[in-house]
Scaffold this active site. Structure first.
Site, PDB file in Angstrom:
ATOM      1  N   GLU A 175       0.882  -1.176   0.000  1.00  0.00           N
ATOM      2  CA  GLU A 175       0.000   0.000   0.000  1.00  0.00           C
ATOM      3  C   GLU A 175       0.914   1.220   0.000  1.00  0.00           C
ATOM      4  OE1 GLU A 175      -3.524   2.343   2.488  1.00  0.00           O
ATOM      5  OE2 GLU A 175      -2.446   0.693   3.446  1.00  0.00           O
ATOM      6  N   ASP A 211       4.988   4.628   3.771  1.00  0.00           N
ATOM      7  CA  ASP A 211       4.727   6.068   3.885  1.00  0.00           C
ATOM      8  C   ASP A 211       5.945   6.706   4.529  1.00  0.00           C
ATOM      9  OD1 ASP A 211       3.464   8.720   4.538  1.00  0.00           O
ATOM     10  OD2 ASP A 211       1.645   7.677   3.917  1.00  0.00           O
ATOM     11  N   ASP A 242      -1.790  12.173  -2.623  1.00  0.00           N
ATOM     12  CA  ASP A 242      -1.806  13.558  -3.088  1.00  0.00           C
ATOM     13  C   ASP A 242      -1.855  13.545  -4.614  1.00  0.00           C
ATOM     14  OD1 ASP A 242      -1.278  16.188  -3.819  1.00  0.00           O
ATOM     15  OD2 ASP A 242       0.342  16.452  -2.372  1.00  0.00           O
ATOM     16  N   LYS A 245      -0.315  20.324  -9.716  1.00  0.00           N
ATOM     17  CA  LYS A 245       0.596  21.167 -10.493  1.00  0.00           C
ATOM     18  C   LYS A 245       1.890  20.452 -10.867  1.00  0.00           C
ATOM     19  CE  LYS A 245      -1.101  25.497  -8.480  1.00  0.00           C
ATOM     20  NZ  LYS A 245      -0.739  26.745  -7.750  1.00  0.00           N
ATOM     21  N   ASP A 299     -10.328  10.104  -4.517  1.00  0.00           N
ATOM     22  CA  ASP A 299     -11.431  11.055  -4.664  1.00  0.00           C
ATOM     23  C   ASP A 299     -11.111  12.075  -5.748  1.00  0.00           C
ATOM     24  OD1 ASP A 299      -9.334  12.161  -2.896  1.00  0.00           O
ATOM     25  OD2 ASP A 299     -10.647  13.928  -2.908  1.00  0.00           O
ATOM     26  N   GLU A 359     -10.943   8.780   3.167  1.00  0.00           N
ATOM     27  CA  GLU A 359     -12.102   8.430   2.360  1.00  0.00           C
ATOM     28  C   GLU A 359     -13.401   8.758   3.085  1.00  0.00           C
ATOM     29  OE1 GLU A 359     -14.043   4.600  -0.008  1.00  0.00           O
ATOM     30  OE2 GLU A 359     -12.131   4.411   1.026  1.00  0.00           O
TER      31      GLU A 359
END
Length: 233
Positions: free
Chosen positions: A49, A74, A123, A127, A157, A200
């Protein structure tokens, strides 16, 4: 740094299911190519993940499928702490966590070592296209350790990230196994896709639609980036 974060970092140093390399750029990482054997002490496959946050998918998937190993990755230690502690409390020997940056992840996994990848609510980098976790740059990094035919899942999302990834796959001749821009109104929702992360739940409360993509990785084919992709959320 807050006292709470310092306490979590101190606790994580004692967690047997967390790996925090002192050096991010390591070529001789002890578990590289040997995670199942030396970390999990079994011969089962591995699912990652990426950008796991609090590790909800890592923990939930390890409960659902005890015959597979799951690793949440992470850079934010205070976030990882939540998933790592829950996995320990639930006595889940097939759940582990690696604290590192995603752009350095191929330092920690060997060729053909990973069976599947989940990218959950990362994220979208509106840009910085090259920094998206589904950009050609990152997909080519994953190719270095994914098995040929490995599955990549993107749950987000961000409609920008969803449609950008669709366009990138199309440009590279990849046909998704599943593509929906409204998961909870689709036929694909099941016990796995119904796992909800902290972010979420927040997005759903805001009325946002959740999208989902699933595709097969051809490790022999290098991904080529598409021109700047623009999309209004």
């Amino acid at each position: 740094m807050s006292k709470n974060k310092l306490e979590k970092f101190a606790q994580m140093a004692t967690f047997k299911n967390v790996v925090q390399p002192e050096e991010l750029k390591v070529s001789d990482f002890e578990y590289k190519g040997k995670w199942s054997q030396d970390f999990f002490h079994n011969v089962n496959g591995i699912t990652l993940e990426l950008g796991c946050g609090k590790g909800e998918y890592t923990v939930a998937l390890s409960e659902i499928n005890p015959s597979m190993n799951f690793i949440g990755v992470d850079i934010k230690g205070a976030r990882i702490w939540h998933g790592a502690k829950e996995a320990l409390d639930k006595n889940l020997p097939n759940a582990g966590f690696l604290r590192t940056r995603i752009d350095m992840i191929d330092n920690f996994f060997g060729k053909d070592e990973v069976d599947e990848v989940w990218i959950t609510f990362c994220d979208p980098q509106p840009k910085k296209q090259n920094k998206r976790l589904t950009s050609a740059h990152f997909l080519n990094i994953y190719r270095r350790f994914l098995k040929d035919g490995a599955i990549v899942n993107l749950k987000t999302d961000s409609r920008l990230l969803h449609f950008y990834t669709l366009e990138l796959l199309k440009a590279n001749g990849v046909i998704p196994l599943v593509a929906t821009d409204d998961l909870y109104a689709s036929q694909y929702l099941d016990s796995v896709l119904g796992i909800k992360t902290f972010y979420e739940r927040s997005f759903l409360e805001q009325g946002k639609k959740i999208t989902y993509l699933k595709f097969i990785m051809d490790t022999d084919k290098e991904f080529v980036e598409i021109p700047k992709f623009e999309f209004e959320e």
